[in-house]
Scaffold this active site. Structure first.
Site, PDB file in Angstrom:
ATOM      1  N   CYS A 131       1.261  -1.500   0.381  1.00 39.04           N
ATOM      2  CA  CYS A 131      -0.021   0.086  -0.210  1.00 39.04           C
ATOM      3  C   CYS A 131       0.644   1.121  -0.043  1.00 39.04           C
ATOM      4  O   CYS A 131       1.894   1.397  -0.635  1.00 39.04           O
ATOM      5  CB  CYS A 131      -0.709  -0.055   1.136  1.00 39.04           C
ATOM      6  SG  CYS A 131      -2.292   1.061   0.651  1.00 39.04           S
ATOM      7  N   ASP A 200      -4.174   1.274   9.974  1.00 44.15           N
ATOM      8  CA  ASP A 200      -4.855   2.462  10.178  1.00 44.15           C
ATOM      9  C   ASP A 200      -5.093   2.183  11.247  1.00 44.15           C
ATOM     10  O   ASP A 200      -5.927   3.329  11.405  1.00 44.15           O
ATOM     11  CB  ASP A 200      -6.141   1.661   9.151  1.00 44.15           C
ATOM     12  CG  ASP A 200      -5.920   2.049   7.796  1.00 44.15           C
ATOM     13  OD1 ASP A 200      -4.987   1.283   7.300  1.00 44.15           O
ATOM     14  OD2 ASP A 200      -6.090   2.815   7.152  1.00 44.15           O
TER      15      ASP A 200
HETATM   16  C1  RUB Z   1      -4.069   3.154   3.651  1.00 48.06           C
HETATM   17  C2  RUB Z   1      -3.333   2.069   4.445  1.00 48.06           C
HETATM   18  C3  RUB Z   1      -1.891   2.593   5.167  1.00 48.06           C
HETATM   19  C4  RUB Z   1      -2.040   3.219   5.718  1.00 48.06           C
HETATM   20  C5  RUB Z   1      -1.635   3.964   7.148  1.00 48.06           C
HETATM   21  O1  RUB Z   1      -5.347   2.776   2.803  1.00 48.06           O
HETATM   22  O2  RUB Z   1      -3.393   0.829   4.382  1.00 48.06           O
HETATM   23  O3  RUB Z   1      -0.964   1.911   5.233  1.00 48.06           O
HETATM   24  O4  RUB Z   1      -3.477   4.487   6.452  1.00 48.06           O
HETATM   25  O5  RUB Z   1      -0.977   5.130   6.463  1.00 48.06           O
HETATM   26  P1  RUB Z   1      -5.733   3.491   2.130  1.00 48.06           P
HETATM   27  P2  RUB Z   1      -0.461   6.339   6.739  1.00 48.06           P
HETATM   28  O6  RUB Z   1      -5.279   4.161   0.729  1.00 48.06           O
HETATM   29  O7  RUB Z   1      -8.252   2.664   2.204  1.00 48.06           O
HETATM   30  O8  RUB Z   1      -6.680   4.792   2.816  1.00 48.06           O
HETATM   31  O9  RUB Z   1       1.419   6.128   7.470  1.00 48.06           O
HETATM   32  O10 RUB Z   1       0.437   7.612   6.045  1.00 48.06           O
HETATM   33  O11 RUB Z   1      -0.483   6.279   7.982  1.00 48.06           O
END
Ligand code: RUB
Length: 318
Positions: A131, A200
Site C-alpha cells: 500500500c 490504520d
Molecule cells: C491506506 C493504508 C496505509 C495506512 C497508513 O489505506 O492502509 O497503510 O493508512 O498510512 P487507504 P499512513 O489507501 O485505503 O486509505 O502511514 O500514511 O498513516
C-alpha cells in the site's frame, strides 16, 4: 437555538475522505483536524452553545466518512477535548490553536518514528512495502538521509494501486524501486531483508489493522524468515479496543474490483471488497512509534498510558 450549519470546507473534506482523494490514516487525521479549524473560523454562531453544537456536528460528519482508520476519531477527540472558553471568540481560538498543535505533533511524530524505524534498516537492505504509508516511507527516507543505500520492492496493492504512489515517492527519494503484482510477493520475499507496512489502527492485543493483504504478506514473511515491522505513530492506537471493542473493517464498492461491463459478461457472481485486514501480533516483529519500538504484545501498556480507559465521545450531543 443550536446552529448545526457546516462550513463548505467540512463537507468538501468529508467527501474527499470518503472518495479517498484524501487517504492514508495520518493524512486523513490532518485533513479532518484542518476542516475543524475551518469550521471554527467560518461559522457565524450567535452563542457559545451554538458554536459548540456546530463543532460537534462537523466532527460527526467527518467521523462518518471512513470507519477503520482510528486516527480520524482520535484527531477529532484531540481537538474537541481542547475546545474551551466562555465566548465564541475564545472557543474559536481554542479550536484553531488545538488544530495547529495537533498537526505539528503529527509531523514531529512521523519524523521521530522515521528515525526509530531507520535504525532497523542497514546499508544495502531491500525493503518490501504494501500500500502507501507515510509513516513507513518516513523510515525509509530517514535511512536514506543517514546515508544508507536502500532498495525497495513495491507491491502494487490492488484494487486501488496505492503502490504506485509509494513507487513514485521512493523514486523521488532516490530509492531504486521494483514494482510487482501482489501475487508475486512470496516469490520476491527471497530478495527482501525487511517487510515494512503502515497501520490504520492498532488493537490493544497488538493486532495490526492495515490495507487488505497485509496479513497474508506477514504470514509469508514469517515463513521466509523476513522480519516485518509496522510503522505507526501513536495516533493509530485504538483506545476503544482497551475495553473489548473490535475494529470495523471498511467494505468498499464492487466497481473497485471489477467494472460493470466485465461483471455482466461473467454473469451472476458475488464480489467482495474489504479494504483492510488484521495481522495477528504473532506475525508482526515490531511496531515502530515516535516513542520507540515495541513488540506488538506490549503495545497495550503504551495505549493505556496515552489514552487511559476511554471517556464519552466529545461529538455526542449533551
Ligand atoms: C491506506 C493504508 C496505509 C495506512 C497508513 O489505506 O492502509 O497503510 O493508512 O498510512 P487507504 P499512513 O489507501 O485505503 O486509505 O502511514 O500514511 O498513516
Amino acid at each position: 437555538m443550536t446552529d448545526h450549519r457546516l462550513a463548505p470546507d467540512v463537507e468538501e473534506t468529508a467527501e474527499a475522505i470518503a472518495s479517498m482523494e484524501i487517504r492514508g490514516a495520518a493524512t486523513i487525521a490532518a485533513g479532518a483536524a484542518e476542516a475543524l479549524a475551518t469550521q471554527a473560523r467560518e461559522i457565524d454562531a450567535d452563542s457559545p452553545e451554538a458554536f459548540r453544537a456546530s463543532m460537534r456536528a462537523a466532527a460527526r460528519t467527518l467521523r462518518e466518512t471512513r470507519p477503520t482508520a482510528v486516527s480520524l476519531p482520535n484527531a477529532l477527540r484531540y481537538v474537541l477535548r481542547r475546545m474551551g472558553g466562555r465566548s465564541v471568540d475564545a472557543l474559536r481560538e481554542s479550536v484553531t490553536d488545538a488544530v495547529e498543535e495537533f498537526v505539528a505533533q503529527l509531523d514531529r511524530a512521523q519524523e521521530d518514528l522515521g528515525r526509530v524505524g531507520a535504525n532497523r534498516l542497514a546499508d544495502g537492505d531491500t525493503v518490501m512495502t504494501h500500500c502507501h504509508s507515510t509513516d513507513a516511507l518516513a523510515c525509509i527516507e530517514a535511512a536514506v538521509d543517514q546515508g544508507k543505500h536502500i532498495e525497495a520492492i513495491v507491491k502494487e496493492t490492488r484494487p486501488r494501486n496505492q503502490g504506485h504512489i509509494t513507487a513514485e515517492q521512493l523514486r523521488e527519494a532516490g530509492v531504486p524501486v521494483t514494482l510487482i503484482v501482489d501475487s508475486a510477493a512470496r516469490r520476491y520475499l527471497n530478495e527482501a531483508d525487511h517487510v515494512l507496512v503502515g497501520a490504520d489502527s492498532i488493537a490493544a492485543d497488538g493486532g495490526v489493522i492495515n490495507k487488505i493483504g497485509t496479513s497474508g504478506l506477514a504470514v509469508n514473511a514469517r515463513e521466509r524468515g523476513v522480519p516485518i515491522m509496522t510503522a505507526a505513530q501513536t495516533i493509530k492506537l485504538h483506545p476503544e479496543t482497551l475495553t473489548g471493542h473490535t475494529v470495523e473493517i471498511e467494505t468498499r464498492a464492487e466497481d473497485e474490483v471489477i467494472d460493470r461491463e466485465t461483471r455482466e459478461e461473467i454473469g451472476d457472481i458475488a464480489v467482495e471488497n474489504p479494504a483492510f485486514d488484521v495481522t495477528p501480533p504473532r506475525y508482526m516483529d515490531a511496531i515502530v512509534t515516535e516513542h520507540g519500538q515495541f513488540p506488538p504484545e506490549s503495545i497495550v501498556t503504551l495505549m493505556r498510558e496515552l489514552f487511559g480507559e476511554g471517556a464519552a465521545e466529545p461529538w455526542a450531543e449533551p
